[in-house]
Design an enzyme around this catalytic site. Structure first.
Site, PDB file in Angstrom:
ATOM      1  N   GLN A 255       0.828  -1.203   0.000  1.00  0.00           N
ATOM      2  CA  GLN A 255       0.000   0.000   0.000  1.00  0.00           C
ATOM      3  C   GLN A 255       0.859   1.247   0.000  1.00  0.00           C
ATOM      4  O   GLN A 255       0.602   2.212  -0.721  1.00  0.00           O
ATOM      5  CB  GLN A 255      -0.912  -0.002   1.218  1.00  0.00           C
ATOM      6  CG  GLN A 255      -1.908   1.130   1.229  1.00  0.00           C
ATOM      7  CD  GLN A 255      -2.839   1.060   0.036  1.00  0.00           C
ATOM      8  OE1 GLN A 255      -3.525   0.071  -0.169  1.00  0.00           O
ATOM      9  NE2 GLN A 255      -2.848   2.091  -0.776  1.00  0.00           N
ATOM     10  N   HIS A 258       2.208   2.956  -3.201  1.00  0.00           N
ATOM     11  CA  HIS A 258       1.282   3.632  -4.120  1.00  0.00           C
ATOM     12  C   HIS A 258       1.634   5.105  -4.271  1.00  0.00           C
ATOM     13  O   HIS A 258       1.661   5.647  -5.372  1.00  0.00           O
ATOM     14  CB  HIS A 258      -0.163   3.507  -3.621  1.00  0.00           C
ATOM     15  CG  HIS A 258      -0.925   2.381  -4.242  1.00  0.00           C
ATOM     16  ND1 HIS A 258      -1.213   2.325  -5.578  1.00  0.00           N
ATOM     17  CD2 HIS A 258      -1.450   1.269  -3.703  1.00  0.00           C
ATOM     18  CE1 HIS A 258      -1.895   1.228  -5.838  1.00  0.00           C
ATOM     19  NE2 HIS A 258      -2.049   0.558  -4.720  1.00  0.00           N
ATOM     20  N   GLU A 322     -10.445   1.445   2.869  1.00  0.00           N
ATOM     21  CA  GLU A 322     -10.605   1.066   1.453  1.00  0.00           C
ATOM     22  C   GLU A 322     -10.335  -0.437   1.291  1.00  0.00           C
ATOM     23  O   GLU A 322     -11.137  -1.172   0.719  1.00  0.00           O
ATOM     24  CB  GLU A 322      -9.631   1.869   0.595  1.00  0.00           C
ATOM     25  CG  GLU A 322      -9.659   1.500  -0.881  1.00  0.00           C
ATOM     26  CD  GLU A 322      -8.538   2.164  -1.658  1.00  0.00           C
ATOM     27  OE1 GLU A 322      -8.627   2.176  -2.899  1.00  0.00           O
ATOM     28  OE2 GLU A 322      -7.570   2.660  -1.047  1.00  0.00           O
ATOM     29  N   HIS A 323      -9.192  -0.895   1.776  1.00  0.00           N
ATOM     30  CA  HIS A 323      -8.838  -2.319   1.774  1.00  0.00           C
ATOM     31  C   HIS A 323      -8.702  -2.781   3.219  1.00  0.00           C
ATOM     32  O   HIS A 323      -8.048  -2.118   4.019  1.00  0.00           O
ATOM     33  CB  HIS A 323      -7.499  -2.561   1.073  1.00  0.00           C
ATOM     34  CG  HIS A 323      -7.406  -1.964  -0.295  1.00  0.00           C
ATOM     35  ND1 HIS A 323      -6.803  -0.732  -0.529  1.00  0.00           N
ATOM     36  CD2 HIS A 323      -7.817  -2.427  -1.495  1.00  0.00           C
ATOM     37  CE1 HIS A 323      -6.859  -0.463  -1.822  1.00  0.00           C
ATOM     38  NE2 HIS A 323      -7.466  -1.464  -2.435  1.00  0.00           N
ATOM     39  N   ASP A 356      -6.215  -6.297  -6.277  1.00  0.00           N
ATOM     40  CA  ASP A 356      -5.780  -5.170  -7.102  1.00  0.00           C
ATOM     41  C   ASP A 356      -5.659  -5.562  -8.568  1.00  0.00           C
ATOM     42  O   ASP A 356      -5.792  -4.713  -9.453  1.00  0.00           O
ATOM     43  CB  ASP A 356      -4.433  -4.645  -6.614  1.00  0.00           C
ATOM     44  CG  ASP A 356      -4.571  -3.672  -5.455  1.00  0.00           C
ATOM     45  OD1 ASP A 356      -5.704  -3.268  -5.147  1.00  0.00           O
ATOM     46  OD2 ASP A 356      -3.540  -3.308  -4.864  1.00  0.00           O
ATOM     47  N   HIS A 415     -53.601  16.288  -9.580  1.00  0.00           N
ATOM     48  CA  HIS A 415     -53.238  14.875  -9.469  1.00  0.00           C
ATOM     49  C   HIS A 415     -54.499  14.018  -9.291  1.00  0.00           C
ATOM     50  O   HIS A 415     -54.645  12.977  -9.925  1.00  0.00           O
ATOM     51  CB  HIS A 415     -52.311  14.654  -8.253  1.00  0.00           C
ATOM     52  CG  HIS A 415     -50.886  15.027  -8.492  1.00  0.00           C
ATOM     53  ND1 HIS A 415     -50.493  16.321  -8.728  1.00  0.00           N
ATOM     54  CD2 HIS A 415     -49.761  14.278  -8.516  1.00  0.00           C
ATOM     55  CE1 HIS A 415     -49.173  16.363  -8.879  1.00  0.00           C
ATOM     56  NE2 HIS A 415     -48.704  15.125  -8.762  1.00  0.00           N
TER      57      HIS A 415
END
Length: 425
Positions: A255, A258, A322-323, A356, A415
């Site tokens: 991670q 990245h 996220e993960h 991934d 209506h």
């Protein structure tokens, strides 16, 4: 990585806070570029491509000849890997389509819902230090399954004015219809407003740096949908004594590499892991080509020792990663207790890397705590769902008094009249 031992719950928010950046000046810069693209189209795109990417382009659209050239440059081994990943991703996402089911809510009244692909979608694929050709698969495959008729891809060119061969190979493999050599904010602007060359799209997908993220948010304000709010990528590993220290270190580093603003969190109930993880991280870090990036990301990262698995799960749900990797005993049972996460990886042999690239699930996921309310990209992200209803004369007659009573109670007489005129005979 900063370490914490049994922090009080009052400290949790501060400990696991994401990196915060002042984006006031960023927003002004991004807005200026977007407005220039809106007003000057292709000329503005070419200007910013030269300014930001260092290359002057006569043509920004990728030609068939360029695609053929790129395909020839990709090794057979990588082609086979991409094709295998695409097969798994397609198999998983094809199961996300739903059969239209007609529901008769009462006699003579039929209702149903149909998924219709968004006609024009735009995919942004980063192409700088890490050309994310895997993201092409993650976005274009569900788009094609959804039935999107136009799939536009933008990615920044290199100094020779070309896109990474694997990006082009992946794009032609999975049905991208138009490919452009445009990066950054100008790419988002091109897809938002359209130019003489680039089609305007209805929804934009894909990751990017803080400039791209800001541009997507501003594009949304201008009427174009986006996949989800986004921030820097992140992982949380929840581990106990059954975890392998080298596996955990590799997950944290995968991670961290990245980007400098990524965040890796380890929550553990293991004193042994807590004491020894630093040494293993340092050992593996020294072998990484992207060591300098990972080191900076680790400055944003935390190791937290808590008293038991229940508290670890509670903290993991609070963080909403996220993960989320569950490297612990009874990982499947623990997984049932997870309510906030983008994607969950269960057990010591389920690294984030698998998701991934090739296991089949989508890697475009909510970050920055948005996993509390948002899902990752799926086929549903590329469709809108239209409801239909069909009433027979008998069906309208039976429901008429219900509708009339409700409409008149709300003071909406027209209506009510639309019903009365049809049932008076």
């Amino acid at each position: 990585m900063k370490k914490y031992i049994n922090p009080n719950r009052e400290q949790w928010a501060e400990i696991i806070a994401r990196p915060v950046f002042d984006n006031t000046s960023l927003k002004e810069k991004v807005s200026s570029v977007l407005q220039d693209v809106k007003q000057n189209g292709d000329d503005a795109i070419k200007k910013y491509t030269e300014q930001f990417d260092g290359v002057s382009l006569e043509n920004i659209e990728v030609t068939k000849e360029e695609i053929d050239e790129a395909v020839a440059l990709v090794s057979d081994e990588l082609k086979q890997a991409i094709e295998a990943a695409a097969k798994n991703i397609r198999a998983f996402h094809e199961k996300q389509t739903a059969t239209v089911e007609i529901v008769e809510t009462q006699t003579g009244i039929e209702c149903w819902r149909k998924s219709v692909g968004i006609e024009k979608v735009g995919l942004y694929i980063p192409g700088g230090s890490a050309p994310l050709f895997s993201t092409v698969l993650m976005l274009a495959i569900p788009a094609s399954i959804a039935g999107c008729s136009e799939i536009v891809l933008c990615s920044p060119p290199n100094k020779e004015g070309k896109l990474h061969p694997a990006i082009l190979f992946s794009a032609q493999l999975v049905g991208v219809t138009k490919i452009f050599k445009i990066g950054g904010v100008q790419a988002i602007g091109a897809m938002t407003y359209g130019t003489a060359t680039v089609p305007k799209v209805y929804k934009i997908f894909g990751p990017g740096n803080q400039y791209v993220t800001c541009a997507k948010q501003l594009a949304q304000e201008d009427g174009v949908a986006i996949d989800m709010p986004a921030g820097p990528s992140e992982v949380l590993v929840l581990a106990d004594d059954s975890a392998n220290v080298s596996y955990v270190a590799s997950d944290l580093l995968s991670q961290a590499e990245h980007g400098v603003d990524s965040q890796a969190i380890l929550i553990t109930i293991s004193q042994n892991l807590f004491d020894n993880i630093d040494e293993e991280i340092e050992k593996q870090l020294n072998e990484l080509p992207r060591k300098s990036i990972a080191e900076k990301a680790l400055d944003n990262s935390k190791i937290i020792l808590v008293k038991d698995i229940e508290e670890a799960v509670e903290l993991a749900n609070y963080y909403a990663s996220e993960h989320l990797i569950l490297a612990c005993n009874n990982a499947e049972i623990v997984a049932e207790k997870i309510i906030n996460a983008g994607s969950v990886f269960i057990g010591n042999y389920s690294p984030e890397s698998a998701g991934d690239y090739a296991s089949g699930t989508n890697h475009t996921l909510p970050t920055n705590g948005f996993a509390r309310a948002y899902s990752g990209v799926s086929v549903d992200s590329f469709v809108k769902k239209i409801t239909f209803q069909k009433l027979s004369q008998q069906g309208l007659q039976q429901i008429s008094q219900t509708v009339i009573a409700m409409a008149e109670a709300e003071g909406l007489q027209a209506h009510a009249n639309a019903i009365k005129l049809r049932v008076k005979n």
